[in-house]
Scaffold this motif. Structure first.
Motif, PDB file in Angstrom:
ATOM      1  N   GLY A 114       0.803  -1.215   0.000  1.00  0.00           N
ATOM      2  CA  GLY A 114       0.000   0.000   0.000  1.00  0.00           C
ATOM      3  C   GLY A 114       0.828   1.253   0.000  1.00  0.00           C
ATOM      4  N   ARG A 115       0.093   2.364   0.092  1.00  0.00           N
ATOM      5  CA  ARG A 115       0.722   3.686   0.149  1.00  0.00           C
ATOM      6  C   ARG A 115      -0.027   4.536   1.154  1.00  0.00           C
ATOM      7  N   VAL A 116       0.658   5.527   1.684  1.00  0.00           N
ATOM      8  CA  VAL A 116       0.042   6.542   2.525  1.00  0.00           C
ATOM      9  C   VAL A 116       0.210   7.865   1.795  1.00  0.00           C
ATOM     10  N   LEU A 117      -0.926   8.528   1.511  1.00  0.00           N
ATOM     11  CA  LEU A 117      -0.923   9.773   0.731  1.00  0.00           C
ATOM     12  C   LEU A 117      -1.537  10.901   1.529  1.00  0.00           C
ATOM     13  N   ASP A 118      -1.066  12.131   1.276  1.00  0.00           N
ATOM     14  CA  ASP A 118      -1.673  13.295   1.912  1.00  0.00           C
ATOM     15  C   ASP A 118      -2.895  13.745   1.102  1.00  0.00           C
ATOM     16  N   GLY A 119      -3.497  14.850   1.500  1.00  0.00           N
ATOM     17  CA  GLY A 119      -4.709  15.337   0.849  1.00  0.00           C
ATOM     18  C   GLY A 119      -4.523  15.777  -0.591  1.00  0.00           C
ATOM     19  N   GLU A 120      -3.288  16.018  -1.004  1.00  0.00           N
ATOM     20  CA  GLU A 120      -2.983  16.413  -2.374  1.00  0.00           C
ATOM     21  C   GLU A 120      -2.575  15.215  -3.230  1.00  0.00           C
ATOM     22  N   GLY A 121      -2.606  14.022  -2.637  1.00  0.00           N
ATOM     23  CA  GLY A 121      -2.192  12.828  -3.370  1.00  0.00           C
ATOM     24  C   GLY A 121      -0.691  12.605  -3.359  1.00  0.00           C
ATOM     25  N   GLU A 122       0.027  13.370  -2.541  1.00  0.00           N
ATOM     26  CA  GLU A 122       1.486  13.224  -2.448  1.00  0.00           C
ATOM     27  C   GLU A 122       1.830  12.150  -1.417  1.00  0.00           C
ATOM     28  N   PRO A 123       2.896  11.385  -1.663  1.00  0.00           N
ATOM     29  CA  PRO A 123       3.275  10.333  -0.717  1.00  0.00           C
ATOM     30  C   PRO A 123       3.781  10.902   0.607  1.00  0.00           C
ATOM     31  N   ILE A 124       3.508  10.186   1.664  1.00  0.00           N
ATOM     32  CA  ILE A 124       4.023  10.542   2.989  1.00  0.00           C
ATOM     33  C   ILE A 124       5.164   9.566   3.289  1.00  0.00           C
ATOM     34  N   PRO A 125       6.411  10.067   3.246  1.00  0.00           N
ATOM     35  CA  PRO A 125       7.569   9.179   3.317  1.00  0.00           C
ATOM     36  C   PRO A 125       7.990   8.764   4.723  1.00  0.00           C
ATOM     37  N   ASP A 126       7.341   9.289   5.742  1.00  0.00           N
ATOM     38  CA  ASP A 126       7.820   8.997   7.095  1.00  0.00           C
ATOM     39  C   ASP A 126       6.689   8.627   8.050  1.00  0.00           C
ATOM     40  N   ALA A 127       5.747   7.846   7.548  1.00  0.00           N
ATOM     41  CA  ALA A 127       4.675   7.335   8.407  1.00  0.00           C
ATOM     42  C   ALA A 127       5.086   5.969   8.951  1.00  0.00           C
ATOM     43  N   LEU A 128       4.433   5.569  10.018  1.00  0.00           N
ATOM     44  CA  LEU A 128       4.657   4.258  10.612  1.00  0.00           C
ATOM     45  C   LEU A 128       3.294   3.626  10.851  1.00  0.00           C
ATOM     46  N   LEU A 129       3.131   2.387  10.407  1.00  0.00           N
ATOM     47  CA  LEU A 129       1.870   1.674  10.573  1.00  0.00           C
ATOM     48  C   LEU A 129       2.084   0.478  11.488  1.00  0.00           C
ATOM     49  N   GLU A 130       1.175   0.309  12.458  1.00  0.00           N
ATOM     50  CA  GLU A 130       1.161  -0.874  13.300  1.00  0.00           C
ATOM     51  C   GLU A 130      -0.104  -1.651  12.979  1.00  0.00           C
ATOM     52  N   PHE A 131       0.002  -2.979  13.018  1.00  0.00           N
ATOM     53  CA  PHE A 131      -1.104  -3.854  12.665  1.00  0.00           C
ATOM     54  C   PHE A 131      -1.354  -4.837  13.791  1.00  0.00           C
ATOM     55  N   GLU A 183      -2.293 -11.550  -2.860  1.00  0.00           N
ATOM     56  CA  GLU A 183      -1.744 -10.211  -2.639  1.00  0.00           C
ATOM     57  C   GLU A 183      -2.874  -9.188  -2.716  1.00  0.00           C
ATOM     58  N   TYR A 184      -2.817  -8.209  -1.815  1.00  0.00           N
ATOM     59  CA  TYR A 184      -3.830  -7.156  -1.746  1.00  0.00           C
ATOM     60  C   TYR A 184      -3.161  -5.792  -1.837  1.00  0.00           C
ATOM     61  N   SER A 185      -3.909  -4.844  -2.367  1.00  0.00           N
ATOM     62  CA  SER A 185      -3.434  -3.470  -2.483  1.00  0.00           C
ATOM     63  C   SER A 185      -4.396  -2.560  -1.724  1.00  0.00           C
ATOM     64  N   TRP A 186      -3.840  -1.640  -0.922  1.00  0.00           N
ATOM     65  CA  TRP A 186      -4.664  -0.757  -0.093  1.00  0.00           C
ATOM     66  C   TRP A 186      -3.956   0.582   0.077  1.00  0.00           C
ATOM     67  N   THR A 187      -4.689   1.674  -0.062  1.00  0.00           N
ATOM     68  CA  THR A 187      -4.119   3.012   0.059  1.00  0.00           C
ATOM     69  C   THR A 187      -4.805   3.770   1.182  1.00  0.00           C
ATOM     70  N   ILE A 188      -4.004   4.438   1.997  1.00  0.00           N
ATOM     71  CA  ILE A 188      -4.513   5.338   3.029  1.00  0.00           C
ATOM     72  C   ILE A 188      -4.414   6.753   2.477  1.00  0.00           C
ATOM     73  N   VAL A 189      -5.539   7.467   2.468  1.00  0.00           N
ATOM     74  CA  VAL A 189      -5.556   8.880   2.066  1.00  0.00           C
ATOM     75  C   VAL A 189      -5.902   9.678   3.315  1.00  0.00           C
ATOM     76  N   MET A 190      -5.038  10.614   3.694  1.00  0.00           N
ATOM     77  CA  MET A 190      -5.165  11.303   4.968  1.00  0.00           C
ATOM     78  C   MET A 190      -6.317  12.305   5.033  1.00  0.00           C
ATOM     79  N   GLN A 191      -6.627  12.938   3.927  1.00  0.00           N
ATOM     80  CA  GLN A 191      -7.722  13.920   3.922  1.00  0.00           C
ATOM     81  C   GLN A 191      -8.146  14.216   2.497  1.00  0.00           C
ATOM     82  N   GLY A 192      -9.280  14.898   2.372  1.00  0.00           N
ATOM     83  CA  GLY A 192      -9.758  15.299   1.048  1.00  0.00           C
ATOM     84  C   GLY A 192     -10.531  14.187   0.351  1.00  0.00           C
TER      85      GLY A 192
END
Length: 189
Positions: free
Chosen positions: A41-58, A171-180
């Motif tokens: 997956g990817r983590v994107l900001d409200g403009e669709g830009e990647p967030i390079p320093d996020a941390l995900l716990e599952f 395999e699964y694909s999932w994107t986190i969009v922070m806002q917008g």
């Protein structure tokens, strides 16, 4: 004496210095049963830009729907060394990947069963409070009866929690969009 939790702090610019050495991208390594899957997956900001320093716990249940936690009192078997916990950072393109097993169904409110899902906690620079969301799976018929998904009336918003299975792969694909537009559903926990 009552202990009061300290206030949350922003992750700050030191995330990659302090936490990337304690990552767990292979949750499935000690699992003895269940379908082994890869989630990209990817983590994107409200403009669709990647967030390079996020941390995900599952956190997740095993293939039988039991958490490796003392508060899970279900009469279901534990799976050896499978702890159901992982942690991964995003890379410079906001991408993350982890390997796990597809979880089983767990009890929900009112004697219901929840669809298989993974709980996600997201940390990143500039956030005073971490965020919680979930990953559900596109090929699960039980999504239609999941009590948590059912709380989200807008189908487009509900779809932000659904990881898409890649054709012919485990395999699964999932994107986190922070806002917008397309903002991922986050839960107030």
């Amino acid at each position: 004496m009552a202990l009061i939790p300290t206030a949350s702090q922003t992750v700050g610019p030191y995330l990659h210095l302090g936490l990337t050495n304690i990552t767990f991208p292979d949750i499935a390594k000690d699992a003895s049963k269940g379908e082994v899957i890869l989630i990209n997956g990817r983590v994107l900001d409200g403009e669709g830009e990647p967030i390079p320093d996020a941390l995900l716990e599952f956190w997740q249940a095993n293939a039988d729907g039991k958490y490796a936690h003392p508060e899970d009192s279900q009469d279901k078997p534990l799976d050896g060394g499978f702890i159901g916990f992982g942690r991964v950072p995003t890379d410079g393109s906001g991408r993350f990947s982890f390997r796990t097993i597809k979880p089983g169904r767990v009890p929900g409110p009112g004697n219901s069963l929840q669809a298989p899902h993974i709980v996600v906690c997201l940390f990143m620079r500039g956030m005073l409070r971490h965020l919680y969301t979930r990953i559900y799976f596109s090929d699960e018929a039980s999504n239609a009866e999941d009590p948590v998904l059912g709380l989200i009336e807008d189908a487009a918003r509900r779809d932000t929690l659904i990881a898409q299975r890649q054709s012919g792969k485990a395999e699964y694909s999932w994107t986190i969009v922070m806002q917008g537009e397309g903002e991922t559903v986050f839960f107030d926990c």
